[in-house]
Design a protein around this motif. Structure first.
Motif, PDB file in Angstrom:
ATOM      1  N   GLY A  58       0.817  -1.218   0.000  1.00 51.77           N
ATOM      2  CA  GLY A  58       0.000   0.000   0.000  1.00 51.77           C
ATOM      3  C   GLY A  58       0.842   1.256   0.000  1.00 51.77           C
ATOM      4  N   ARG A  62       1.641   4.382  -3.179  1.00 51.95           N
ATOM      5  CA  ARG A  62       1.543   5.845  -3.020  1.00 51.95           C
ATOM      6  C   ARG A  62       2.893   6.525  -3.249  1.00 51.95           C
ATOM      7  NH1 ARG A  62       1.570  10.272  -3.415  1.00 51.95           N
ATOM      8  NH2 ARG A  62       0.371  11.953  -2.411  1.00 51.95           N
ATOM      9  N   ILE A 214      -3.482  -2.829   2.870  1.00 51.72           N
ATOM     10  CA  ILE A 214      -3.205  -2.076   1.640  1.00 51.72           C
ATOM     11  C   ILE A 214      -3.943  -0.740   1.646  1.00 51.72           C
ATOM     12  CG2 ILE A 214      -3.540  -2.039  -0.854  1.00 51.72           C
ATOM     13  CD1 ILE A 214      -3.051  -5.051  -0.873  1.00 51.72           C
ATOM     14  N   ILE A 215      -5.238  -0.772   1.980  1.00 51.90           N
ATOM     15  CA  ILE A 215      -6.026   0.466   1.982  1.00 51.90           C
ATOM     16  C   ILE A 215      -5.543   1.410   3.089  1.00 51.90           C
ATOM     17  CG2 ILE A 215      -8.334   1.428   2.282  1.00 51.90           C
ATOM     18  CD1 ILE A 215      -9.418  -1.270   1.204  1.00 51.90           C
ATOM     19  N   TYR A 218      -2.025   2.906   2.213  1.00 52.16           N
ATOM     20  CA  TYR A 218      -2.108   3.923   1.156  1.00 52.16           C
ATOM     21  C   TYR A 218      -2.687   5.220   1.719  1.00 52.16           C
ATOM     22  CZ  TYR A 218      -2.983   6.025  -3.411  1.00 52.16           C
ATOM     23  OH  TYR A 218      -2.976   6.876  -4.492  1.00 52.16           O
ATOM     24  N   THR A 219      -3.755   5.098   2.513  1.00 53.74           N
ATOM     25  CA  THR A 219      -4.404   6.282   3.077  1.00 53.74           C
ATOM     26  C   THR A 219      -3.490   6.993   4.068  1.00 53.74           C
ATOM     27  OG1 THR A 219      -6.563   5.184   2.861  1.00 53.74           O
ATOM     28  CG2 THR A 219      -6.440   7.110   4.302  1.00 53.74           C
TER      29      THR A 219
END
Length: 255
Positions: A58, A62, A214-215, A218-219
């Motif tokens: 993740g 980014r 992963i989410i 990334y966030t």
């Protein structure tokens, strides 16, 4: 079953989101939840380590947009740390953990306190110790941290973050980028493989944990990049102290 999977997803989102902002510490929430849900330590460890590789995925997704990493320095961090990671992964299922976890908790708490009392630490990018002696000493410490990374579960990415800041002169944002990609993806990947070959993970829980990682990563990475070094520094200090206190408590319970 659905509630269990949603709970794992949410915990993974939170743990990895915070970790992506601070440069480590996802195991603070994730591993205890796996233990609470009934897994043995060895099975929880293998499951957590495999899921933690998704943190690197993740974050990498980014950070690839930033193109801010030095390839030669990346290879140096990998070459220094990976042998230690494999060694730590081999040792963890063979050694008593109470004293190690307690001492690691004290050290981790100390990192946060040290950063708090150094207000300017990590706010500017001033590379140093890139000569032969500096790289040798820096590499030895990275190898030792790699052993901890392979053998334990919480906070070792935070050690790499503060070492890159303190010894090599990186700012927090750049140091966290190196940690999330190299430690999150490669160190954790080698550690996960080493442990999984000795103890099978709980495969049924991995999809929810990996999706959340992963989410969340990334966030958390996106927020950290937008907010800058001062916010990352505060996140690092907060999480190191929380991780340290938890590890101290875990170590005391195991005595």
């Amino acid at each position: 079953m659905i509630i269990e999977q949603l709970s794992l997803l949410l915990i993974s989102l939170l743990a990895n989101g915070l970790s992506a902002m601070a440069g480590g510490g996802a195991g603070l929430l994730q591993l205890p939840v796996l233990l609470f849900l009934g897994l043995s330590f060895s099975s929880a460890l293998a499951t957590h380590k495999i899921a933690s590789v998704a943190l690197g995925i993740g974050a990498t997704l980014r950070h690839l947009r930033e193109k801010s990493l030095d390839l030669r320095f990346c290879l140096f961090i990998l070459a220094s740390g990976l042998p230690g990671v494999v060694l730590g992964g081999i040792l963890i299922l063979r050694l008593p953990e109470s004293l190690t976890i307690f001492c690691l908790g004290l050290l981790t708490t100390g990192l946060g306190v040290y950063s708090i009392f150094k207000p300017q630490l990590g706010l500017t990018h001033q590379p140093r110790n890139r000569d032969r002696r500096g790289l040798y000493l820096g590499g030895v410490v990275l190898c030792l941290i790699g052993i901890l990374n392979g053998s334990l579960t919480s906070g070792t990415g935070l050690f790499v973050t503060i070492w890159l800041v303190r010894w090599f002169g990186l700012d927090y944002k750049t140091a966290v980028a190196y940690v999330l990609i190299l430690v999150g993806l490669f160190w954790n990947g080698f550690g996960a493989l080493t442990v999984a070959l000795q103890q099978p993970p709980h495969w049924e829980w991995l999809p929810a944990l990996i999706a959340g990682a992963i989410i969340g990563a990334y966030t958390g990475t996106h927020i950290a990049l937008k907010k800058g070094n001062s916010v990352i520094k505060r996140a690092f200090e907060t999480l190191t102290i929380l991780v340290g206190i938890k590890l101290i408590a875990d170590g005391l319970l195991l005595f």
